[in-house]
Scaffold this motif. Structure first.
Motif, PDB file in Angstrom:
ATOM      1  N   PHE A 145      17.629 -52.025 -15.910  1.00  0.00           N
ATOM      2  CA  PHE A 145      18.565 -52.889 -15.177  1.00  0.00           C
ATOM      3  C   PHE A 145      19.349 -53.745 -16.160  1.00  0.00           C
ATOM      4  CE2 PHE A 145      14.968 -52.435 -12.118  1.00  0.00           C
ATOM      5  CZ  PHE A 145      15.648 -51.758 -11.125  1.00  0.00           C
ATOM      6  N   ILE A 146      20.557 -54.106 -15.774  1.00  0.00           N
ATOM      7  CA  ILE A 146      21.354 -55.010 -16.607  1.00  0.00           C
ATOM      8  C   ILE A 146      20.910 -56.439 -16.319  1.00  0.00           C
ATOM      9  CG2 ILE A 146      23.686 -55.901 -17.050  1.00  0.00           C
ATOM     10  CD1 ILE A 146      23.370 -53.036 -18.007  1.00  0.00           C
ATOM     11  N   TYR A 147      20.570 -57.160 -17.393  1.00  0.00           N
ATOM     12  CA  TYR A 147      20.096 -58.540 -17.245  1.00  0.00           C
ATOM     13  C   TYR A 147      21.242 -59.508 -17.462  1.00  0.00           C
ATOM     14  CZ  TYR A 147      17.192 -62.674 -17.929  1.00  0.00           C
ATOM     15  OH  TYR A 147      16.618 -63.906 -17.807  1.00  0.00           O
ATOM     16  N   SER A 148      21.486 -60.362 -16.500  1.00  0.00           N
ATOM     17  CA  SER A 148      22.439 -61.443 -16.745  1.00  0.00           C
ATOM     18  C   SER A 148      21.855 -62.738 -16.197  1.00  0.00           C
ATOM     19  CB  SER A 148      23.797 -61.139 -16.108  1.00  0.00           C
ATOM     20  OG  SER A 148      23.624 -60.822 -14.753  1.00  0.00           O
ATOM     21  N   ARG A 149      22.156 -63.828 -16.893  1.00  0.00           N
ATOM     22  CA  ARG A 149      21.629 -65.136 -16.503  1.00  0.00           C
ATOM     23  C   ARG A 149      22.075 -65.496 -15.102  1.00  0.00           C
ATOM     24  NH1 ARG A 149      21.814 -69.658 -21.159  1.00  0.00           N
ATOM     25  NH2 ARG A 149      20.541 -68.575 -22.691  1.00  0.00           N
ATOM     26  N   ASN A 150      21.240 -66.235 -14.410  1.00  0.00           N
ATOM     27  CA  ASN A 150      21.543 -66.722 -13.059  1.00  0.00           C
ATOM     28  C   ASN A 150      21.672 -65.618 -12.023  1.00  0.00           C
ATOM     29  OD1 ASN A 150      21.687 -69.340 -14.182  1.00  0.00           O
ATOM     30  ND2 ASN A 150      23.832 -68.995 -14.750  1.00  0.00           N
ATOM     31  N   VAL A 204      12.087 -57.755 -20.772  1.00  0.00           N
ATOM     32  CA  VAL A 204      13.525 -57.870 -21.038  1.00  0.00           C
ATOM     33  C   VAL A 204      13.791 -57.567 -22.502  1.00  0.00           C
ATOM     34  CG1 VAL A 204      15.548 -59.371 -20.917  1.00  0.00           C
ATOM     35  CG2 VAL A 204      13.691 -59.679 -19.284  1.00  0.00           C
ATOM     36  N   CYS A 205      14.811 -56.771 -22.783  1.00  0.00           N
ATOM     37  CA  CYS A 205      15.218 -56.494 -24.156  1.00  0.00           C
ATOM     38  C   CYS A 205      16.512 -57.257 -24.422  1.00  0.00           C
ATOM     39  CB  CYS A 205      15.418 -54.987 -24.341  1.00  0.00           C
ATOM     40  SG  CYS A 205      15.947 -54.537 -25.997  1.00  0.00           S
ATOM     41  N   ALA A 260      14.136 -57.045 -30.923  1.00  0.00           N
ATOM     42  CA  ALA A 260      13.224 -57.365 -32.037  1.00  0.00           C
ATOM     43  C   ALA A 260      11.772 -57.015 -31.719  1.00  0.00           C
ATOM     44  CB  ALA A 260      13.339 -58.845 -32.397  1.00  0.00           C
ATOM     45  N   THR A 261      11.327 -57.275 -30.492  1.00  0.00           N
ATOM     46  CA  THR A 261       9.921 -57.019 -30.154  1.00  0.00           C
ATOM     47  C   THR A 261       9.626 -55.526 -30.210  1.00  0.00           C
ATOM     48  OG1 THR A 261       9.947 -58.939 -28.706  1.00  0.00           O
ATOM     49  CG2 THR A 261       8.126 -57.399 -28.414  1.00  0.00           C
ATOM     50  N   LEU A 262      10.438 -54.714 -29.522  1.00  0.00           N
ATOM     51  CA  LEU A 262      10.209 -53.263 -29.511  1.00  0.00           C
ATOM     52  C   LEU A 262      10.367 -52.696 -30.918  1.00  0.00           C
ATOM     53  CD1 LEU A 262      11.978 -52.212 -26.175  1.00  0.00           C
ATOM     54  CD2 LEU A 262       9.521 -52.126 -26.673  1.00  0.00           C
ATOM     55  N   ARG A 263      11.313 -53.237 -31.678  1.00  0.00           N
ATOM     56  CA  ARG A 263      11.552 -52.756 -33.032  1.00  0.00           C
ATOM     57  C   ARG A 263      10.332 -53.026 -33.926  1.00  0.00           C
ATOM     58  NH1 ARG A 263      16.845 -54.383 -36.594  1.00  0.00           N
ATOM     59  NH2 ARG A 263      17.944 -53.768 -34.730  1.00  0.00           N
ATOM     60  N   THR A 264       9.778 -54.230 -33.823  1.00  0.00           N
ATOM     61  CA  THR A 264       8.613 -54.591 -34.637  1.00  0.00           C
ATOM     62  C   THR A 264       7.407 -53.734 -34.268  1.00  0.00           C
ATOM     63  OG1 THR A 264       9.445 -56.854 -34.655  1.00  0.00           O
ATOM     64  CG2 THR A 264       7.188 -56.552 -35.378  1.00  0.00           C
ATOM     65  N   LEU A 265       7.183 -53.559 -32.956  1.00  0.00           N
ATOM     66  CA  LEU A 265       6.054 -52.738 -32.505  1.00  0.00           C
ATOM     67  C   LEU A 265       6.223 -51.286 -32.939  1.00  0.00           C
ATOM     68  CD1 LEU A 265       5.021 -53.596 -28.848  1.00  0.00           C
ATOM     69  CD2 LEU A 265       3.501 -53.082 -30.738  1.00  0.00           C
ATOM     70  N   ALA A 266       7.431 -50.747 -32.747  1.00  0.00           N
ATOM     71  CA  ALA A 266       7.688 -49.348 -33.105  1.00  0.00           C
ATOM     72  C   ALA A 266       7.496 -49.131 -34.598  1.00  0.00           C
ATOM     73  CB  ALA A 266       9.100 -48.952 -32.675  1.00  0.00           C
ATOM     74  N   SER A 267       7.938 -50.086 -35.440  1.00  0.00           N
ATOM     75  CA  SER A 267       7.761 -49.944 -36.896  1.00  0.00           C
ATOM     76  C   SER A 267       6.280 -49.921 -37.241  1.00  0.00           C
ATOM     77  CB  SER A 267       8.369 -51.095 -37.690  1.00  0.00           C
ATOM     78  OG  SER A 267       9.578 -51.446 -37.202  1.00  0.00           O
ATOM     79  N   GLU A 268       5.503 -50.791 -36.593  1.00  0.00           N
ATOM     80  CA  GLU A 268       4.068 -50.861 -36.887  1.00  0.00           C
ATOM     81  C   GLU A 268       3.383 -49.547 -36.486  1.00  0.00           C
ATOM     82  OE1 GLU A 268       2.578 -52.994 -38.637  1.00  0.00           O
ATOM     83  OE2 GLU A 268       0.531 -52.292 -38.292  1.00  0.00           O
ATOM     84  N   ILE A 269       3.782 -48.991 -35.329  1.00  0.00           N
ATOM     85  CA  ILE A 269       3.183 -47.725 -34.884  1.00  0.00           C
ATOM     86  C   ILE A 269       3.609 -46.594 -35.824  1.00  0.00           C
ATOM     87  CG2 ILE A 269       3.123 -46.007 -33.024  1.00  0.00           C
ATOM     88  CD1 ILE A 269       3.471 -48.419 -31.076  1.00  0.00           C
ATOM     89  N   ALA A 270       4.885 -46.555 -36.188  1.00  0.00           N
ATOM     90  CA  ALA A 270       5.376 -45.493 -37.080  1.00  0.00           C
ATOM     91  C   ALA A 270       4.665 -45.549 -38.437  1.00  0.00           C
ATOM     92  CB  ALA A 270       6.880 -45.633 -37.264  1.00  0.00           C
ATOM     93  N   LEU A 304      11.063 -48.644 -23.711  1.00  0.00           N
ATOM     94  CA  LEU A 304      11.579 -48.928 -22.369  1.00  0.00           C
ATOM     95  C   LEU A 304      11.491 -50.425 -22.069  1.00  0.00           C
ATOM     96  CD1 LEU A 304      12.295 -48.178 -19.395  1.00  0.00           C
ATOM     97  CD2 LEU A 304       9.875 -47.652 -19.058  1.00  0.00           C
ATOM     98  N   SER A 305      12.569 -50.965 -21.518  1.00  0.00           N
ATOM     99  CA  SER A 305      12.482 -52.332 -20.987  1.00  0.00           C
ATOM    100  C   SER A 305      12.977 -52.290 -19.539  1.00  0.00           C
ATOM    101  CB  SER A 305      13.288 -53.320 -21.818  1.00  0.00           C
ATOM    102  OG  SER A 305      14.652 -53.028 -21.733  1.00  0.00           O
ATOM    103  N   ILE A 306      12.402 -53.147 -18.721  1.00  0.00           N
ATOM    104  CA  ILE A 306      12.810 -53.210 -17.315  1.00  0.00           C
ATOM    105  C   ILE A 306      14.270 -53.641 -17.229  1.00  0.00           C
ATOM    106  CG2 ILE A 306      12.444 -54.508 -15.146  1.00  0.00           C
ATOM    107  CD1 ILE A 306      10.301 -52.354 -15.749  1.00  0.00           C
ATOM    108  N   ALA A 307      14.633 -54.640 -18.040  1.00  0.00           N
ATOM    109  CA  ALA A 307      16.016 -55.130 -18.026  1.00  0.00           C
ATOM    110  C   ALA A 307      16.529 -55.239 -19.456  1.00  0.00           C
ATOM    111  CB  ALA A 307      16.083 -56.478 -17.331  1.00  0.00           C
ATOM    112  N   VAL A 308      17.852 -55.159 -19.602  1.00  0.00           N
ATOM    113  CA  VAL A 308      18.455 -55.232 -20.934  1.00  0.00           C
ATOM    114  C   VAL A 308      19.739 -56.063 -20.855  1.00  0.00           C
ATOM    115  CG1 VAL A 308      19.670 -53.009 -20.557  1.00  0.00           C
ATOM    116  CG2 VAL A 308      19.269 -53.797 -22.888  1.00  0.00           C
ATOM    117  N   THR A 309      19.945 -56.880 -21.889  1.00  0.00           N
ATOM    118  CA  THR A 309      21.187 -57.653 -21.930  1.00  0.00           C
ATOM    119  C   THR A 309      22.290 -56.778 -22.535  1.00  0.00           C
ATOM    120  OG1 THR A 309      20.607 -58.515 -24.094  1.00  0.00           O
ATOM    121  CG2 THR A 309      20.011 -59.870 -22.215  1.00  0.00           C
ATOM    122  N   VAL A 310      23.522 -57.048 -22.165  1.00  0.00           N
ATOM    123  CA  VAL A 310      24.614 -56.244 -22.741  1.00  0.00           C
ATOM    124  C   VAL A 310      25.545 -57.135 -23.562  1.00  0.00           C
ATOM    125  CG1 VAL A 310      24.599 -54.411 -21.048  1.00  0.00           C
ATOM    126  CG2 VAL A 310      25.906 -56.469 -20.577  1.00  0.00           C
TER     127      VAL A 310
END
Ligand SMILES: [Zn+2]
Length: 229
Positions: free
Chosen positions: A69-74, A197-198, A202-212, A223-229
């Motif tokens: 989903f697209i995340y927007s404030r408010n 929310v992405c 940074a969070t997914l990137r850090t986790l993915a690097s550690e797993i790799a 995957l994130s439920i929502a993402v900012t654009v």
């Protein structure tokens, strides 16, 4: 008998839509059908090299990535996510996980995936909050996709809240904060990592690097439920 009890419970404690407040019908959970339909989809999972994948391409290895989903404030979605995280409504996370899981499953997004893991929360933060909302999202995602949830990731330290930080500050803040508890569970497997929310990634990137680094044979789906654009 069960239906009569459900009707009596509904009379005294009416089930209402978390977004619009309307009375939920029997088959509806947490949100009414109309509110679910109006949540803003990114449809990234239908695009080749979508904007979420471009955030990670060339930085960490992955099979697919999307923010649903697209995340927007408010927005109504932002309010629901806030309730999920801070106002003791983990059921919102579970339902969002189910909705996202159903839609992605139909599109073949999970093809080749074997299991799901939530972005971990440090144990002390989880004790204070009473739950980790991403565990509930992962559980909903599992219901919808049929993929099991595996307990393999651990947050080794509590980090500062990242809301006002840049990507570089977030990465420095997160550095060394995740650990793979049991690499054998995900060796050679397709692992879906889910976050709420992405924003910068940074969070997914850090986790993915550690797993790799630790388990290079694992194929990652970010995957994130929502993402900012
Ligand atoms: Zn509604």
């Amino acid at each position: 008998m069960r239906q009569i009890l459900a009707d009596i419970a509904d009379f005294f404690l009416p089930r209402t839509c978390h977004i619009c407040g309307c009375h939920l019908r029997d088959a509806e959970e947490v949100f009414c059908v109309r509110c679910i339909e109006t949540l803003p989809r990114s449809l990234y999972h239908l695009m080749p090299l979508n904007p979420m994948e471009r955030r990670f391409a060339g930085i960490v290895p992955f099979v697919r990535a999307t923010g649903h989903f697209i995340y927007s404030r408010n927005s109504e979605l932002a309010a629901a996510i806030h309730d999920m995280k801070y106002r003791q409504f983990p059921s919102v996370g579970r339902r969002l996980g189910e909705i996202v899981g159903e839609e992605l499953n139909m599109s073949g997004f999970f093809d080749g995936a074997d299991c799901i893991s939530a972005v971990p929360m440090h144990w002390w933060k989880e004790v204070r909050r009473g739950y980790n909302q991403t565990d509930h999202i992962a559980s909903g995602l599992s219901n919808a996709s049929g993929l099991p949830v595996v307990e393999v990731l651990e947050a080794t330290r509590s980090h500062k809240t990242q809301t006002a930080m840049t990507l570089q500050q977030r990465q420095a803040n997160l550095s060394g904060s995740f650990r793979i508890k049991d690499p054998t569970k995900i060796e050679g497997k397709g692992l879906v990592i889910v976050d709420d929310v992405c924003t910068t990634g940074a969070t997914l990137r850090t986790l993915a690097s550690e797993i790799a680094r630790t388990v290079p044979t694992t194929r990652l789906y970010l995957l994130s439920i929502a993402v900012t654009v």
